[in-house]
Design a protein around this motif. Structure first.
Motif, mmCIF file in Angstrom:
data_model
loop_
_atom_site.group_PDB
_atom_site.id
_atom_site.type_symbol
_atom_site.label_atom_id
_atom_site.label_comp_id
_atom_site.label_asym_id
_atom_site.label_seq_id
_atom_site.Cartn_x
_atom_site.Cartn_y
_atom_site.Cartn_z
ATOM 1 N N LYS A 7 -17.823 -6.259 -21.116
ATOM 2 C CA LYS A 7 -18.233 -7.285 -20.153
ATOM 3 C C LYS A 7 -19.152 -6.653 -19.119
ATOM 4 O O LYS A 7 -18.785 -5.705 -18.441
ATOM 5 C CB LYS A 7 -16.988 -7.876 -19.479
ATOM 6 N N LEU A 8 -20.356 -7.163 -19.027
ATOM 7 C CA LEU A 8 -21.341 -6.654 -18.072
ATOM 8 C C LEU A 8 -21.420 -7.575 -16.869
ATOM 9 O O LEU A 8 -21.453 -8.792 -17.027
ATOM 10 C CB LEU A 8 -22.725 -6.583 -18.728
ATOM 11 N N ILE A 13 -26.182 -5.086 -15.602
ATOM 12 C CA ILE A 13 -27.417 -5.585 -16.216
ATOM 13 C C ILE A 13 -28.636 -5.062 -15.471
ATOM 14 O O ILE A 13 -29.638 -4.684 -16.078
ATOM 15 C CB ILE A 13 -27.391 -7.126 -16.303
ATOM 16 N N LYS A 14 -28.554 -4.989 -14.153
ATOM 17 C CA LYS A 14 -29.660 -4.429 -13.362
ATOM 18 C C LYS A 14 -29.874 -2.954 -13.712
ATOM 19 O O LYS A 14 -31.012 -2.511 -13.898
ATOM 20 C CB LYS A 14 -29.355 -4.595 -11.873
ATOM 21 N N ILE A 15 -28.781 -2.195 -13.841
ATOM 22 C CA ILE A 15 -28.878 -0.783 -14.233
ATOM 23 C C ILE A 15 -29.554 -0.670 -15.596
ATOM 24 O O ILE A 15 -30.487 0.116 -15.788
ATOM 25 C CB ILE A 15 -27.485 -0.115 -14.247
ATOM 26 N N LEU A 16 -29.098 -1.454 -16.554
ATOM 27 C CA LEU A 16 -29.669 -1.403 -17.905
ATOM 28 C C LEU A 16 -31.140 -1.801 -17.910
ATOM 29 O O LEU A 16 -31.959 -1.187 -18.595
ATOM 30 C CB LEU A 16 -28.866 -2.300 -18.848
ATOM 31 N N SER A 17 -31.470 -2.813 -17.141
ATOM 32 C CA SER A 17 -32.855 -3.270 -17.067
ATOM 33 C C SER A 17 -33.769 -2.169 -16.528
ATOM 34 O O SER A 17 -34.853 -1.927 -17.063
ATOM 35 C CB SER A 17 -32.929 -4.513 -16.180
ATOM 36 N N ILE A 18 -33.325 -1.498 -15.484
ATOM 37 C CA ILE A 18 -34.121 -0.406 -14.905
ATOM 38 C C ILE A 18 -34.247 0.733 -15.904
ATOM 39 O O ILE A 18 -35.337 1.277 -16.115
ATOM 40 C CB ILE A 18 -33.501 0.067 -13.571
ATOM 41 N N LEU A 19 -33.154 1.094 -16.557
ATOM 42 C CA LEU A 19 -33.199 2.202 -17.510
ATOM 43 C C LEU A 19 -34.095 1.900 -18.713
ATOM 44 O O LEU A 19 -34.731 2.809 -19.241
ATOM 45 C CB LEU A 19 -31.788 2.557 -17.981
ATOM 46 N N GLN A 20 -34.143 0.637 -19.139
ATOM 47 C CA GLN A 20 -35.013 0.291 -20.267
ATOM 48 C C GLN A 20 -36.481 0.530 -19.955
ATOM 49 O O GLN A 20 -37.246 0.921 -20.821
ATOM 50 C CB GLN A 20 -34.826 -1.174 -20.685
ATOM 51 N N SER A 21 -36.879 0.305 -18.718
ATOM 52 C CA SER A 21 -38.294 0.466 -18.379
ATOM 53 C C SER A 21 -38.594 1.780 -17.677
ATOM 54 O O SER A 21 -39.735 2.226 -17.668
ATOM 55 C CB SER A 21 -38.766 -0.710 -17.514
ATOM 56 N N GLU A 22 -37.585 2.406 -17.092
ATOM 57 C CA GLU A 22 -37.777 3.649 -16.344
ATOM 58 C C GLU A 22 -36.685 4.649 -16.714
ATOM 59 O O GLU A 22 -35.870 5.021 -15.880
ATOM 60 C CB GLU A 22 -37.721 3.377 -14.841
ATOM 61 N N LEU A 48 -20.962 2.745 -19.037
ATOM 62 C CA LEU A 48 -21.903 2.131 -19.976
ATOM 63 C C LEU A 48 -22.188 3.067 -21.155
ATOM 64 O O LEU A 48 -22.305 2.623 -22.300
ATOM 65 C CB LEU A 48 -23.208 1.755 -19.267
ATOM 66 N N GLU A 49 -22.273 4.357 -20.877
ATOM 67 C CA GLU A 49 -22.507 5.338 -21.946
ATOM 68 C C GLU A 49 -21.268 5.469 -22.841
ATOM 69 O O GLU A 49 -21.365 5.415 -24.061
ATOM 70 C CB GLU A 49 -22.855 6.703 -21.350
ATOM 71 N N GLU A 50 -20.103 5.651 -22.224
ATOM 72 C CA GLU A 50 -18.874 5.868 -22.980
ATOM 73 C C GLU A 50 -18.474 4.659 -23.809
ATOM 74 O O GLU A 50 -17.878 4.805 -24.875
ATOM 75 C CB GLU A 50 -17.741 6.272 -22.038
ATOM 76 N N SER A 51 -18.797 3.461 -23.345
ATOM 77 C CA SER A 51 -18.441 2.249 -24.081
ATOM 78 C C SER A 51 -19.390 1.985 -25.247
ATOM 79 O O SER A 51 -19.113 1.139 -26.084
ATOM 80 C CB SER A 51 -18.461 1.047 -23.136
ATOM 81 N N GLY A 52 -20.514 2.701 -25.278
ATOM 82 C CA GLY A 52 -21.484 2.489 -26.360
ATOM 83 C C GLY A 52 -22.546 1.470 -26.029
ATOM 84 O O GLY A 52 -23.401 1.180 -26.864
ATOM 85 N N MET A 158 -30.539 -12.567 -21.763
ATOM 86 C CA MET A 158 -29.807 -13.260 -22.816
ATOM 87 C C MET A 158 -28.350 -12.798 -22.842
ATOM 88 O O MET A 158 -27.443 -13.602 -22.985
ATOM 89 C CB MET A 158 -30.456 -12.986 -24.179
ATOM 90 N N ILE A 159 -28.134 -11.498 -22.672
ATOM 91 C CA ILE A 159 -26.774 -10.962 -22.669
ATOM 92 C C ILE A 159 -25.994 -11.514 -21.494
ATOM 93 O O ILE A 159 -24.837 -11.913 -21.633
ATOM 94 C CB ILE A 159 -26.810 -9.427 -22.664
ATOM 95 N N ALA A 160 -26.633 -11.576 -20.346
ATOM 96 C CA ALA A 160 -25.963 -12.133 -19.169
ATOM 97 C C ALA A 160 -25.591 -13.584 -19.405
ATOM 98 O O ALA A 160 -24.487 -14.012 -19.068
ATOM 99 C CB ALA A 160 -26.866 -12.017 -17.949
ATOM 100 N N ASP A 161 -26.476 -14.360 -20.029
ATOM 101 C CA ASP A 161 -26.187 -15.765 -20.339
ATOM 102 C C ASP A 161 -25.042 -15.897 -21.331
ATOM 103 O O ASP A 161 -24.215 -16.800 -21.209
ATOM 104 C CB ASP A 161 -27.432 -16.459 -20.898
ATOM 105 N N MET A 162 -24.973 -14.996 -22.292
ATOM 106 C CA MET A 162 -23.919 -15.061 -23.304
ATOM 107 C C MET A 162 -22.557 -14.769 -22.708
ATOM 108 O O MET A 162 -21.538 -15.258 -23.185
ATOM 109 C CB MET A 162 -24.220 -14.065 -24.437
ATOM 110 N N GLN A 163 -22.521 -13.953 -21.657
ATOM 111 C CA GLN A 163 -21.240 -13.569 -21.058
ATOM 112 C C GLN A 163 -20.813 -14.498 -19.918
ATOM 113 O O GLN A 163 -19.669 -14.494 -19.548
ATOM 114 C CB GLN A 163 -21.327 -12.139 -20.520
#
Length: 164
Positions: A7-8, A13-22, A48-52, A158-163
């Protein structure tokens, strides 16, 4: 816990978004950008890393960085449709570094693969090896790529909407 069941929240989601681009952002800068102190941010990142959810870190390398390359998308049908035949094909293509992506698909073909090679002759040599080594290829159709039109990371909204 599997990545699909994790569950995010909005900060994740903000962390993941930043990491995807930076991807090279420092942990301190990441913490500042998501409005957390460093320790809670690092704890989230570790979770986030340990959960995969975060599978790996890496750089996106320009396919043309070292000169012209040929990109082909190839639809492949294998000869037989037994579990062992699928496993044999998947093992065979796993040994081919020029196949940068391979997807099992439904419909008239079994797989869609992306090849990145020096030229068409190099591509054909790879296919010839797959045909000769017992990978089980029945037929294949090659589609040379002309130019990339769109390449984007996973749509996190999309992931945020799904959750939610």
């Amino acid at each position: 816990m599997g990545a699909g069941r994790f569950k995010l929240d909005d900060r994740d989601i903000k962390i993941l978004s930043i990491l995807q681009s930076e991807g090279r952002i420092s942990k301190a800068a990441l913490a500042e950008r998501v409005n957390l102190s460093p320790t809670p941010c690092w704890e989230r990142l570790n979770r986030l890393e340990e959960s995969g959810v975060i599978e790996a870190y890496g750089a996106t390398i320009a396919e043309s960085a070292y000169g012209p390359m040929t990109v082909l998308f190839v639809m492949i049908e294998i000869e037989n449709h037994r579990a062992d035949d699928f496993a044999a094909f998947e093992a065979a293509i796993g040994e081919v570094p020029e196949i940068t992506e391979c997807w099992s698909i439904s419909g008239g073909f079994d797989y869609l693969c992306k090849f990145v090679t020096r030229d068409l002759a190099a591509y054909q040599a790879i296919v010839d090896r797959l045909l000769a080594n017992g990978a089980g290829v029945k037929r294949y159709f090659s589609y040379p790529a002309m130019k990339p039109v769109k390449r984007t990371p996973l749509p996190l909204a999309m992931i945020a909407d799904m959750q939610g």
